[in-house]
Design a protein around this motif. Sequence first.
Motif, PDB file in Angstrom:
ATOM      1  N   SER A 109      34.834  52.536  31.341  1.00 30.90           N
ATOM      2  CA  SER A 109      34.927  51.268  30.614  1.00 30.90           C
ATOM      3  C   SER A 109      35.395  50.141  31.526  1.00 30.90           C
ATOM      4  N   HIS A 110      36.432  50.417  32.339  1.00 32.44           N
ATOM      5  CA  HIS A 110      36.917  49.404  33.285  1.00 32.44           C
ATOM      6  C   HIS A 110      35.788  48.970  34.217  1.00 32.44           C
ATOM      7  N   GLN A 124      40.554  43.400  39.318  1.00 32.57           N
ATOM      8  CA  GLN A 124      41.644  43.974  38.537  1.00 32.57           C
ATOM      9  C   GLN A 124      41.146  45.213  37.778  1.00 32.57           C
ATOM     10  N   HIS A 125      40.004  45.052  37.083  1.00 28.11           N
ATOM     11  CA  HIS A 125      39.482  46.169  36.282  1.00 28.11           C
ATOM     12  C   HIS A 125      39.017  47.320  37.159  1.00 28.11           C
ATOM     13  N   GLU A 126      38.325  46.993  38.251  1.00 24.66           N
ATOM     14  CA  GLU A 126      37.800  48.084  39.081  1.00 24.66           C
ATOM     15  C   GLU A 126      38.952  48.865  39.710  1.00 24.66           C
ATOM     16  N   ILE A 132      39.476  50.553  22.521  1.00 19.71           N
ATOM     17  CA  ILE A 132      39.359  51.734  21.657  1.00 19.71           C
ATOM     18  C   ILE A 132      39.410  53.017  22.486  1.00 19.71           C
ATOM     19  N   ASN A 133      38.695  53.018  23.631  1.00 18.68           N
ATOM     20  CA  ASN A 133      38.730  54.207  24.491  1.00 18.68           C
ATOM     21  C   ASN A 133      40.151  54.513  24.941  1.00 18.68           C
ATOM     22  N   ARG A 138      32.966  40.571  25.153  1.00 13.84           N
ATOM     23  CA  ARG A 138      33.697  40.813  23.891  1.00 13.84           C
ATOM     24  C   ARG A 138      33.526  42.266  23.462  1.00 13.84           C
ATOM     25  N   PHE A 139      32.276  42.749  23.576  1.00 19.05           N
ATOM     26  CA  PHE A 139      32.025  44.122  23.126  1.00 19.05           C
ATOM     27  C   PHE A 139      32.631  45.142  24.101  1.00 19.05           C
ATOM     28  N   LEU A 140      32.445  44.902  25.417  1.00 20.29           N
ATOM     29  CA  LEU A 140      32.939  45.887  26.388  1.00 20.29           C
ATOM     30  C   LEU A 140      34.458  45.961  26.370  1.00 20.29           C
ATOM     31  N   GLU A 141      35.109  44.799  26.196  1.00 18.47           N
ATOM     32  CA  GLU A 141      36.574  44.847  26.190  1.00 18.47           C
ATOM     33  C   GLU A 141      37.081  45.536  24.938  1.00 18.47           C
TER      34      GLU A 141
END
Length: 1345
Positions: free
Chosen positions: A1203-1204, A1222-1224, A1188-1189, A1180-1183
């Motif tokens: 962040s990803h 997906q994120h990486e 925001i980034n 929740r926090f990282l996403e």
Amino acid sequence: MVNGDGAHEHTEESDSKQDGNGEADGGEESNEQEVIVIQDTGFTVKIQAPGTEPFDLQVSPQEMVQEIHQVLMDREDTCHRTCFSLQLDGNVLDNFAELKSIEGLQEGSLLKVVEEPYTVREARIHVRHIRDLLKSLDPSDAYNGVDCNSLSFLSIFTDGDLGDSGKRKKKGNELEQIDCTPPEHILPGSKERPLVPLQPQNKDWKPMQCLKVLTMSGWNPPPGNRKMHGDLMYLYIVTVEERHVSITASTRGFYLNQSTTYTFNPKPANPSFLSHSLVELLSQISPAFKKNFTALQKKRVQRHPFERIATPFQVYSWTAPQVDHAMDCVRAEDAYTSRLGYEEHIPGQTRDWNEELQTTRELPRKNLPERLLRERAIFKVHSDFAAAATRGAMAVIDGNVMAINPGEETRMQMFIWNNIFFSLGFDVRDHYRELGGDAAAHAAPTNDLNGVRAYGAVDVEGLYTLGTVVVDYRGYRVTAQSIIPGILEREQEQSVIYGSIDFGKTVVSHNKYLELLDKTSRPLKVQRHNVLNEKNETVELCSSVECKGIIGNDGRHYILDLLRTFPPDLNFLPVEGEELPPESQRQGFPRQHRHRLACLRQELIEAFVEHRYLLFMKMAALQLMQQKANKETKTDVPAITENANTPTESNADTPQTHTTSSDSSNAPTTEVSSDSSASAASQAETDSEEKSLKPTSNGPLDPTATQNGECKSPLEGKELEESIPGLAQAKELAETLVAEDGSGIDPKSREVVLNACKAVGSISNTSFDIRFNPDIFSPGVRFPDDSTDDVQKQKQLLKDAAAFLVSCQIPSLVKDCLDHSALPMDGATLTEALHQRGINVRYLGTVLEFLDKTPAKAQLEHFYRIGISELITRCAKHIFKTYLQGVELSALSAAVSHFLNCFLSSFPDAVAHLPPDELVSRRKSRKRRNRVPGSGDNTAWASLTPSELWKNIVSEAQSYYHFAIECESVDQVVEKYGLQKSTLLREISIKTGIQILIKEYNFDSRHKPAFTEEDILNIFPVVKHVNPKASDAFHFFQSGQAKVQQGFLKEGCELINEALNLFNNVYGAMHVEICACLRLLARLNYIMGDHAEALSNQQKAVLMSERVLGIEHPNTIQEYMHLALYCFANGQLSTALKLLYRARYLMLLVCGEDHPEMALLDSNIGLVLHGVMEYDLSLRFLENALTINTKYHGARSLKVALSHHLVARVYESKAEFRSALQHEKEGYTIYKNQMGEAHEKTKESSEYLKYLTQQAVALQRTMNEIYKNGSNASIMPLKFTAPSMASVLEQLNIINGIIFIPLSQKDLENLKAEVQRRQQLQELGKNEEPTEDTPLELEDKIPID
């Protein structure tokens, strides 16, 4: 580094020492020699107090005997003694002697504590001290804003002190169950902003009751016959066991007497329990007292000293809980005897403030120890004066001081209290009628204060300014000034021997003043000029005409009324027949302002002159090249001059120095201390540090200092060199030309310099020198005919400066916000960011309009939102000021709560509660008209409605800031600009000094108002004063920062430690600049691998920030984040989480969730949660951080890539490989596009992608296997790894911009040994240079975005 000041501490050094002694050239070296003088090695003495074992005490030779007294009064086992002497071999030591001057005092000496007989004064001090001990854990003084107490909550989150408990906690593996779930309101996306958690309940504050009552007895003072028995005073005490006793304080100590409430019998009771200390007496008669007092003192000494040391200036809290009001004899006595100047400390009652302020200035300052002594004295007197002036100003407005002209109407009254002169900020006797009446009278004191600050910073020997404090309280502005000896006996006409008392109609001058002021003219950029007096004679001045010179009866030369020290701001001063440059006109300037005293800020003048200097060097260089090229034909040169004469055009194409210097801050070298660059210290310093350091000199000038110092960015020079071949040589030539006097140069070159000088508006023709004439455009001032040219030049210069503000400084501020080198979080930090660049707050509307037109508006949303809320609360403050002036004291809380309801509550028809009729006797109030400023029986305030208030706010925004807010109610504003009401409440409370009850307010109810009058607890003064500086300490701090940025960590660390010593020496233990010092030191400790030391320094930084800046100041939030990182590195995971949650709560309250800094905070929280395997929470926090980034840095930024990657790692831990991939992939794409295939970041990312793919395939196989064979499938066990602490810490370091120097344990040991060896060498006074002085280079140089 702000403006890269670090690079030129040498110029600064030489300029700041105006005695001109030759030591300046040595720069740092000379300082190191001097430092040894102070650090005489300490030694240990034994102390023997009655009834305790002897104990050792570490002392230093500079200390006074009195300081040992203080230590003993603070120690747990001797804290109950106040009246004693210290004796060495039977000789009483003098309290004010330095230890090194005492014969026979050496290592191991035994000092005896000997009880002395009491006097009335000593008995009072004793009772006060006992009361302080009883109240030592009680926060009510901090809530009430008295005695420099302030709040701190860190210990609640760290469970006491981090140092010792930290070691204990580490033994058991800390992974056993910690509850990581934050309260609901801290989670990303939560909309509620509760107020109550701002001040968590501290269990220590539930006071352990030692006594029910301790108060002065009604039988005081003792009658004559009892005095002759040694009775000093009587106390009345009720113990916890409900025993009522009467106590006599006598010369021999305290004993029970036989008096009761109604009968006086001073004879000793039987037993009388005579004791030298009140504590010993009470311990004998009340078992509860004995038990609780001991427990209380144990708790008291366990608290971190920084939680209880007094701050140098009072900090007020805008929220407080409902505190029970207990009986307190000392407080009651203080209120009635109205301790004028704290007479306990000083014989002869009131203090002569002027004498103290001026004599401290006259102390010698030839070497470091002298300067330290002088700066410490100046600082101490200043903080005492500020406290006394604040008390006096409140007393004046509350109607407790008799005016010196009681016959006049209230607005015109003046007051003297405790040798301080007070005047109200109204236009009395139409003094300011031409300049804007009351609005000008309200602005003048702050302008004057800025003048006092500027002259104080230049610090010319023989020129004196008045102690000045400006206090805003209950809607009134009060100026407090120290009194020039003899000025009250004379008429102003006869005492002013320099300047003008009628804005320039009559003017006088004086040679001594011209000589003194001439020394300030270069650093302050004030031009000497001639004006005409009433007889049309020419009079020479070196300041504005309002600046008056008066020689006091003490023979000192004082200057006062410095409100026009800096030149006028033409953007806000429309003048008939004058045109502003197009840059200003395009923005709609000039604009009509409330008053005609709008001045440019000193920071702007500095930036403008620096900008012109670069322009000057460039022009000279270009012309020299042309000359080289045109040796044969000399036709082109005049063409250049033509071109050069229109500087306004060339403004646009010169790269702006300030902006470029921040470009380099992405490189890791700067990263190490990038947070400290914005540190409060350096910000505060650039404002008022020696103004002389800017190399704008008439005489020989060292241009390289500026070249390297001011525009430290390599880009500056490079761009030029690439654009024009051969410019470098030409530049050198230009520099040599400028460095000479203009005498020995061939005429061609002289012509070059002359042309360049003309082009940039220099006042000299042979060198670069820009100064301003502060009297230009002053209505009453006339100039002689022969200076028309000069005046024309000066007018042009002023127009250019006004245009420079609009065309360079505002865009540069916006650019700094875009690349996040400026990150304001609330109104105060926004104002600071504006001021640093020389932009006045009256430009706020212009700045917001500029933001609105910026293409990158979306990435500046946080800045825009903070700007809007600042603009709105400032408009509300203006309205509140006049609103309060019409409120009488008995209706104050009702009026304030009504105003807040109209401002913030959604309830449409807020109705005011008038005080009940039985309290208002009509007859009486009519008689008392005109007594105190706020005493009219005026109930007009009660008719204010929300819609009317918002109409006023909108029109104020339009007329003052020229900004259109198209809203009619608070809810529309909140909706349109995305503001939050809790933020608006905090901002308005801080700006106006309101203190409200801490509870949950329902702002959005349509049925009842949010505030009642019980919610308004207090109204505090808002105080402005000069902050005297510790100059030597600051130079050390700067050179330390510079060393760190060059990668010499060890040397940097030593310099900053040295700076810390000097800061402590001048300011005492608590100060914002010490805070910055500790933070940087902690960061260096951490980078060099000393985690425990980092933790201890950062803990101090947090405590100090809470105490000196406030518990929810943006700097405090940042300090919490750093501390959390060091806690994590020390294995204290749950503490780290608590600290991060605290920081997030505060940030939500101060500026809401949508802020670039929130991304960093959430990445930190997410990483720590990942480390303790709370994967869902972590996501929740990282996403949120990712969102925001992406918003503020753009989807292609490296921050987003990182962040990803962090999100991918959590998905991997959850075995959700598809999401992880997906994120990486997103991250990989960014790295590839930004850094190229070959870069190691790209490679790392592609390795990780391969690994994830393998894991995903393996998982899929297993799943297929299960589907195929059902339950009896042979399953390969999958590896699900919890992340290692080391890997989490590594990521934490990356996101916090910390780069490690790979040092082995051995290197660290060597380093420590080296530091110790240096110290020993220094102590021996050899100070040889160590042989292996190898710089620690920073290893990798990739920019961490």
